[in-house]
Design a protein around this motif. Structure first.
Motif, PDB file in Angstrom:
ATOM      1  N   VAL A  34     -14.061  14.019 -11.181  1.00  0.00           N
ATOM      2  CA  VAL A  34     -12.621  13.781 -11.111  1.00  0.00           C
ATOM      3  C   VAL A  34     -12.334  12.451 -10.409  1.00  0.00           C
ATOM      4  O   VAL A  34     -11.487  11.663 -10.866  1.00  0.00           O
ATOM      5  N   ALA A  35     -13.020  12.183  -9.307  1.00  0.00           N
ATOM      6  CA  ALA A  35     -12.805  10.919  -8.587  1.00  0.00           C
ATOM      7  C   ALA A  35     -13.059   9.723  -9.495  1.00  0.00           C
ATOM      8  O   ALA A  35     -12.283   8.755  -9.511  1.00  0.00           O
ATOM      9  N   ASP A  36     -14.133   9.776 -10.267  1.00  0.00           N
ATOM     10  CA  ASP A  36     -14.449   8.674 -11.176  1.00  0.00           C
ATOM     11  C   ASP A  36     -13.389   8.504 -12.255  1.00  0.00           C
ATOM     12  O   ASP A  36     -12.997   7.382 -12.599  1.00  0.00           O
ATOM     13  N   ARG A  37     -12.904   9.625 -12.794  1.00  0.00           N
ATOM     14  CA  ARG A  37     -11.874   9.540 -13.842  1.00  0.00           C
ATOM     15  C   ARG A  37     -10.556   8.998 -13.275  1.00  0.00           C
ATOM     16  O   ARG A  37      -9.851   8.252 -13.948  1.00  0.00           O
ATOM     17  N   ILE A  38     -10.216   9.377 -12.060  1.00  0.00           N
ATOM     18  CA  ILE A  38      -8.973   8.888 -11.449  1.00  0.00           C
ATOM     19  C   ILE A  38      -9.066   7.381 -11.217  1.00  0.00           C
ATOM     20  O   ILE A  38      -8.107   6.635 -11.474  1.00  0.00           O
ATOM     21  N   LEU A  65       1.254   7.046  -8.751  1.00  0.00           N
ATOM     22  CA  LEU A  65       0.796   8.180  -7.952  1.00  0.00           C
ATOM     23  C   LEU A  65       1.293   9.501  -8.530  1.00  0.00           C
ATOM     24  O   LEU A  65       0.603  10.525  -8.436  1.00  0.00           O
ATOM     25  N   ASP A  66       2.478   9.488  -9.142  1.00  0.00           N
ATOM     26  CA  ASP A  66       2.962  10.684  -9.830  1.00  0.00           C
ATOM     27  C   ASP A  66       2.013  11.065 -10.965  1.00  0.00           C
ATOM     28  O   ASP A  66       1.699  12.255 -11.162  1.00  0.00           O
ATOM     29  N   GLN A  67       1.548  10.080 -11.709  1.00  0.00           N
ATOM     30  CA  GLN A  67       0.626  10.349 -12.815  1.00  0.00           C
ATOM     31  C   GLN A  67      -0.731  10.815 -12.312  1.00  0.00           C
ATOM     32  O   GLN A  67      -1.365  11.675 -12.928  1.00  0.00           O
ATOM     33  N   VAL A  68      -1.177  10.257 -11.194  1.00  0.00           N
ATOM     34  CA  VAL A  68      -2.428  10.721 -10.592  1.00  0.00           C
ATOM     35  C   VAL A  68      -2.319  12.197 -10.225  1.00  0.00           C
ATOM     36  O   VAL A  68      -3.223  12.987 -10.490  1.00  0.00           O
ATOM     37  N   GLU A  69      -1.196  12.569  -9.634  1.00  0.00           N
ATOM     38  CA  GLU A  69      -0.982  13.967  -9.267  1.00  0.00           C
ATOM     39  C   GLU A  69      -1.031  14.862 -10.503  1.00  0.00           C
ATOM     40  O   GLU A  69      -1.634  15.946 -10.487  1.00  0.00           O
ATOM     41  N   GLY A  70      -0.418  14.415 -11.588  1.00  0.00           N
ATOM     42  CA  GLY A  70      -0.475  15.183 -12.827  1.00  0.00           C
ATOM     43  C   GLY A  70      -1.891  15.339 -13.351  1.00  0.00           C
ATOM     44  O   GLY A  70      -2.282  16.419 -13.818  1.00  0.00           O
ATOM     45  N   LEU A  71      -2.692  14.267 -13.265  1.00  0.00           N
ATOM     46  CA  LEU A  71      -4.086  14.341 -13.704  1.00  0.00           C
ATOM     47  C   LEU A  71      -4.894  15.308 -12.850  1.00  0.00           C
ATOM     48  O   LEU A  71      -5.741  16.052 -13.353  1.00  0.00           O
ATOM     49  N   LEU A  72      -4.631  15.306 -11.556  1.00  0.00           N
ATOM     50  CA  LEU A  72      -5.361  16.206 -10.665  1.00  0.00           C
ATOM     51  C   LEU A  72      -5.079  17.664 -11.009  1.00  0.00           C
ATOM     52  O   LEU A  72      -5.981  18.510 -11.008  1.00  0.00           O
ATOM     53  N   TYR A  73      -3.848  17.975 -11.320  1.00  0.00           N
ATOM     54  CA  TYR A  73      -3.517  19.340 -11.744  1.00  0.00           C
ATOM     55  C   TYR A  73      -4.183  19.664 -13.076  1.00  0.00           C
ATOM     56  O   TYR A  73      -4.664  20.787 -13.291  1.00  0.00           O
ATOM     57  N   ALA A  88       0.836  -1.191   0.000  1.00  0.00           N
ATOM     58  CA  ALA A  88       0.000   0.000   0.000  1.00  0.00           C
ATOM     59  C   ALA A  88       0.871   1.241   0.000  1.00  0.00           C
ATOM     60  O   ALA A  88       1.929   1.280   0.633  1.00  0.00           O
ATOM     61  N   SER A  89       0.416   2.242  -0.741  1.00  0.00           N
ATOM     62  CA  SER A  89       1.113   3.520  -0.756  1.00  0.00           C
ATOM     63  C   SER A  89       0.090   4.623  -0.917  1.00  0.00           C
ATOM     64  O   SER A  89      -0.922   4.446  -1.611  1.00  0.00           O
ATOM     65  N   SER A  90       0.335   5.755  -0.265  1.00  0.00           N
ATOM     66  CA  SER A  90      -0.622   6.855  -0.327  1.00  0.00           C
ATOM     67  C   SER A  90       0.094   8.149  -0.686  1.00  0.00           C
ATOM     68  O   SER A  90       1.301   8.291  -0.508  1.00  0.00           O
ATOM     69  N   ARG A  91      -0.679   9.078  -1.186  1.00  0.00           N
ATOM     70  CA  ARG A  91      -0.163  10.395  -1.575  1.00  0.00           C
ATOM     71  C   ARG A  91      -1.210  11.439  -1.163  1.00  0.00           C
ATOM     72  O   ARG A  91      -2.405  11.274  -1.430  1.00  0.00           O
ATOM     73  N   SER A  92      -0.761  12.519  -0.543  1.00  0.00           N
ATOM     74  CA  SER A  92      -1.648  13.598  -0.111  1.00  0.00           C
ATOM     75  C   SER A  92      -1.255  14.879  -0.831  1.00  0.00           C
ATOM     76  O   SER A  92      -0.058  15.182  -0.964  1.00  0.00           O
ATOM     77  N   LEU A  93      -2.263  15.627  -1.275  1.00  0.00           N
ATOM     78  CA  LEU A  93      -2.016  16.824  -2.071  1.00  0.00           C
ATOM     79  C   LEU A  93      -3.069  17.868  -1.736  1.00  0.00           C
ATOM     80  O   LEU A  93      -4.259  17.554  -1.660  1.00  0.00           O
ATOM     81  N   ARG A  94      -2.624  19.100  -1.523  1.00  0.00           N
ATOM     82  CA  ARG A  94      -3.565  20.199  -1.287  1.00  0.00           C
ATOM     83  C   ARG A  94      -3.889  20.847  -2.629  1.00  0.00           C
ATOM     84  O   ARG A  94      -3.033  21.431  -3.281  1.00  0.00           O
ATOM     85  N   LEU A  95      -5.146  20.691  -3.070  1.00  0.00           N
ATOM     86  CA  LEU A  95      -5.538  21.170  -4.391  1.00  0.00           C
ATOM     87  C   LEU A  95      -7.055  21.293  -4.439  1.00  0.00           C
ATOM     88  O   LEU A  95      -7.766  20.627  -3.680  1.00  0.00           O
ATOM     89  N   MET A  96      -7.556  22.142  -5.314  1.00  0.00           N
ATOM     90  CA  MET A  96      -8.997  22.333  -5.504  1.00  0.00           C
ATOM     91  C   MET A  96      -9.675  22.771  -4.212  1.00  0.00           C
ATOM     92  O   MET A  96     -10.838  22.447  -3.960  1.00  0.00           O
ATOM     93  N   GLY A  97      -8.943  23.494  -3.385  1.00  0.00           N
ATOM     94  CA  GLY A  97      -9.530  23.999  -2.151  1.00  0.00           C
ATOM     95  C   GLY A  97      -9.685  22.966  -1.056  1.00  0.00           C
ATOM     96  O   GLY A  97     -10.385  23.206  -0.068  1.00  0.00           O
ATOM     97  N   THR A  98      -9.033  21.799  -1.196  1.00  0.00           N
ATOM     98  CA  THR A  98      -9.187  20.758  -0.198  1.00  0.00           C
ATOM     99  C   THR A  98      -7.936  19.887  -0.186  1.00  0.00           C
ATOM    100  O   THR A  98      -7.009  20.083  -0.966  1.00  0.00           O
TER     101      THR A  98
END
Length: 342
Positions: free
Chosen positions: A153-157, A28-36, A3-13
């Motif tokens: 966004v959650a569904d796309r991720i 997780l790096d790619q997920v972060e890119g998608l979120l941006y 298991a691995s997790s990543r936390s990011l402050r974005l979209m006001g949350t």
């Protein structure tokens, strides 16, 4: 597999992603890119976003947009026009007039509210399916996708993670939780999602949901507020009055297969009274609900009766009947930052 997790402050949350995979960090790096990417596309508060380009051209010209932004605006317009819906994606001018949740929040004058209400009509969104353009017919109009973008966004991720061969995980966008696969850290494979008690400090739950591959979305009047004099205003605005919705509902949680549906229905229903919400959810396929009234009473729809836990035990149907009434859902796993372990 670990298991691995990543936390990011974005979209006001705060956005948390948790996955089980043999090589999780590149994913997780790619997920972060998608979120941006999605932030830069859907934000109503970023002057450089694609959505803001649509808003800045209100009353001027149609704007071609990316396929996913077009899809989301079209979906939002459809549900904004549904009978009895309190979802209205053209509520942007009102949101900006109040600014509740931001440091410059203020109480607008009645004249300002009336002026902004005149710009909040979903029928004034002109969509061209062939060209994939969006045109806001009146100058000063503004689309705000805050009521459904995080779910989308959650569904796309999750779709991306599954394409990458991730067998299990979750994404939590500030209380909007979408899970997939089995929760390996729980012997029964089910995820535990805590529902915030609106009358207590953040992290104290009213109850716990035991779910499979589902989404849990909560809207509540207790997180973002503005106090002026002796009156406190919450952030959920009525597209009918221009003021915060008057309600006996402290929080409404929707459980559904897709997160965007949870977002849509928490907003569509929030202005209705508790018996109406209960009835609508019971009659609508694919969604279930937890309602917590301002009096602290809890009501759950029939499809969740076997999924409610409190203190490790299932709560019976005696919790409530139809005559009683972002940061609501929380993952109760020691693998997610800021959450408590069961």
């Amino acid at each position: 597999m670990r298991a691995s997790s990543r936390s990011l402050r974005l979209m006001g949350t705060t956005i948390e992603t948790l996955i089980w995979h043999d090589n999780p960090e590149p994913i997780l790096d790619q997920v972060e890119g998608l979120l941006y990417l999605y932030k830069n596309r859907f934000s109503a508060n970023d002057l450089t976003s694609e959505l803001m380009e649509v808003n800045l051209n209100a009353g001027v010209q149609a704007v071609p947009v990316a396929a996913d932004l077009y899809e989301l605006i079209k979906l939002g317009k459809e549900h904004s026009l549904a009978e009895g819906s309190f979802l209205n994606i053209t509520i942007g001018p009102l949101v900006q007039a109040w600014r509740i949740g931001f440091q410059d929040a203020r109480l607008p004058s009645q004249a300002t509210i009336a002026e902004k209400l005149a710009l909040c009509h979903p029928l004034d969104i002109d969509l061209d399916d062939e060209e994939q353009t969006v045109y806001l017919k009146k100058e000063g109009m503004a689309i705000d996708l805050g009521a459904l973008a995080k779910g989308y966004v959650a569904d796309r991720i999750v779709e991306f993670l599954q394409r990458m061969g991730v067998g299990a995980g979750l994404i939590n966008l500030g209380g909007n939780v979408r899970t997939f696969g089995q929760a390996a850290h729980n012997p029964d494979g089910f995820w535990r999602i805590g529902i915030q008690d609106p009358q207590k400090s953040r992290g104290e739950n009213s109850l716990i949901l035991k779910i499979g591959q589902e989404s849990v979305v909560t809207s509540g009047i207790y997180e973002r507020t503005l106090t002026v004099g002796d009156r406190t205003y919450h952030h959920i605005l009525s597209p009918e009055t221009g003021y915060p919705i008057e309600t006996q509902v402290a929080s409404l949680t929707i459980v559904s297969p897709q997160s965007v549906d949870g977002e849509i229905w928490t907003t569509r229903l929030f202005g209705q009274d508790i018996p109406q919400i209960y009835k609508m959810v019971e009659e609508t396929e694919g969604i279930e609900a937890v309602l917590i009234g301002v009096d602290g009473k809890i009501l759950v729809t029939s499809g969740l009766s076997e999924k409610i836990l409190a203190g490790g035990e299932r709560i019976s149907d005696s919790l409530g009947s139809p005559s009683r009434g972002g940061f609501g859902a929380r993952v109760t796993s020691d693998l997610v930052s800021g959450a408590s372990a069961l």
